[in-house]
Structures are given as structure tokens and as C-alpha cells.
Design an enzyme around this catalytic site. Structure first.
Site, short mmCIF file in Angstrom:
data_model
loop_
_atom_site.label_atom_id
_atom_site.label_comp_id
_atom_site.label_asym_id
_atom_site.label_seq_id
_atom_site.Cartn_x
_atom_site.Cartn_y
_atom_site.Cartn_z
N HIS A 59 -2.21 -4.03 5.00
CA HIS A 59 -1.98 -3.59 6.38
C HIS A 59 -3.30 -3.25 7.05
CE1 HIS A 59 -2.56 0.85 5.79
NE2 HIS A 59 -2.40 0.48 4.54
N CYS A 86 -6.02 0.25 6.97
CA CYS A 86 -5.82 0.72 5.60
C CYS A 86 -6.98 1.63 5.19
CB CYS A 86 -5.73 -0.47 4.65
SG CYS A 86 -5.42 0.02 2.94
N ARG A 119 2.75 5.14 6.34
CA ARG A 119 3.23 4.44 7.54
C ARG A 119 3.76 3.04 7.24
NH1 ARG A 119 -2.50 4.77 10.30
NH2 ARG A 119 -2.92 4.14 8.15
N CYS A 152 0.85 -1.20 0.00
CA CYS A 152 0.00 0.00 0.00
C CYS A 152 0.88 1.25 0.00
CB CYS A 152 -0.91 0.00 1.22
SG CYS A 152 -2.08 1.39 1.22
N ASP A 181 0.34 3.80 1.66
CA ASP A 181 0.24 4.43 2.98
C ASP A 181 1.62 4.84 3.51
OD1 ASP A 181 0.08 4.62 5.94
OD2 ASP A 181 -1.99 3.98 5.63
CO CO Z 1 -3.46 1.16 2.94
#
Ligand code: CO
Length: 208
Positions: A97, A100, A45, A41, A43
Site C-alpha cells: 500500500h 507504508c 488502515r 501489511c 497497517d
Molecule cells: Co505498510
């Protein structure tokens, strides 16, 4: 964040690498031979290399919203083709994750404009597994399970590709489904049974 700081960080990083090995970048420039294709992803993090502890050159990385492998997405399909056929990776990892935002958005019924067709792929995963998901009363648990099922379905999409099927026959390439738990920092192997999924979907998706 000060962008000037990024360039300062970069200078420091170059120096640290050269202190350990004066040929570090010279060697990197000679080519790549990664063993893993990681699809994760976007993302902020979920940092692919850092969470796996791999160095530059060790993993070919593709990231998008909610670690998707839509069959008609030219970007992820090209990444798979290049990594499997030309770089000859031996492992393809789809890593989702918990927490998400993409998966969360797909669970809501909001119109999100250009994100709709992308999120529709996650809604399709929900539809395929709606009987299981419907039976989970706790919304947070349902959300976590959808993250896992989405990883599983994206692994299926990886297995549907002719390149991966060919690489399985020729060198036994493996496909793995993982989840990164942001709350604990731990990487979880979903232990997706690759040969079993392969066998199941072959009746319909088998490509010679
Ligand atoms: Co995500």
C-alpha cells in the site's frame, strides 16, 4: 477505544449473522476452503477482508510490517506452505500500500534497533532497483515506486518457494501483486507477469 465496545460489537455481529442464517457459525466451524492467500501489511488502515469485500472463509490472511516474504522468515514460509500445499489455494496475492510506514522507514538511514533486519529486506529491494529509483526526482513518487517494486520482489520470493512451483506445475496456481491506495481507497493490480518472472528466475531457483 473502549474495549467493552468491541465485545458489544461482537454480540451484534453474531446476531446479524444468525438473523441471516441460523447455521452460519455451525457451517463455519466445519472447515475452511479459501481460494486466495493474501499477504498484506499490518497497517491498521489496510484491512484485508474489508477492502476486498470477502467473507470469513474466503481468504487465508497473513499480515506483517510492509507485506514481506523473507526467504528465512518461518512465519510467512509456513503460511505459504500451509495455504498452498494443504488448503490448495489457487491464488497468492501480495498486497502493498502507498503511504507504508515500513517502506518509508527503509528509505531513511536511521538505526531502528530490532526493526533493522526486517527493514533490510526492503533496503535490498531498493538496492536491486536503485538505477530506476535514482532517476525519480520527486521523493513521493520514488516512495510510491518503491512500494510497487517491493510488492514485485515479494512476489518473486513467493515464486522461489518449492510449494508454489509445484502448485504451478500441478494446477496452474497464480501469483498476483497488488497495491492499495489509501488516498483513494482503490485496489490496483500491478499486472505482474507471473509466467515471465517464473521463466526468468527458474534458471537459478528451479526446484523439482
Ligand atoms: Co505498510
Amino acid at each position: 477505544m473502549e474495549l467493552a465496545k468491541i465485545f458489544e460489537n461482537n454480540r451484534q455481529w453474531v446476531q446479524d449473522k444468525l438473523n441471516l442464517d441460523p447455521n452460519y457459525f455451525k457451517n463455519l466451524s466445519e472447515g475452511q476452503n479459501p481460494d486466495i492467500l493474501y499477504i498484506g501489511c499490518a497497517d491498521s488502515r489496510v484491512t484485508a477482508e474489508e477492502l476486498m469485500g470477502v467473507a470469513p472463509g474466503e481468504a487465508f490472511i497473513h499480515r506483517n510490517i510492509a507485506n514481506m516474504v523473507p526467504n528465512t522468515d518461518l512465519s510467512s514460509m509456513s503460511v505459504i506452505d500451509y495455504a498452498v500445499t494443504y488448503l490448495k489455494v489457487n491464488h497468492v496475492v501480495v498486497c502493498g500500500h502507498y503511504y507504508c510506514g515500513g517502506v518509508k522507514a527503509a528509505m531513511d538511514s536511521k538505526d531502528l534497533g530490532i526493526l533493522n533486519p526486517w527493514l533490510r529486506n526492503i533496503r535490498d529491494v531498493y538496492r536491486i532497483h536503485k538505477n530506476e529509483l535514482r532517476n525519480i526526482d520527486d521523493e513521493n513518487e520514488r516512495y510510491k515506486r518503491l512500494v510497487e517494486l517491493n510488492v514485485q520482489e515479494q512476489c518473486v520470493n513467493v515464486i522461489k518457494t518449492a510449494e508454489v512451483q509445484k502448485a504451478y506445475r500441478e494446477r496452474g496456481i497464480q501469483v498476483h501483486g497488488w497495491v492499495f491506495d489509501i488516498h483513494s481507497g482503490k485496489l490496483i493490480d500491478l499486472n505482474i507477469d507471473f509466467p515471465d518472472i517464473l521463466k526468468n528466475i527458474m534458471e537459478i531457483y528451479h526446484l523439482e
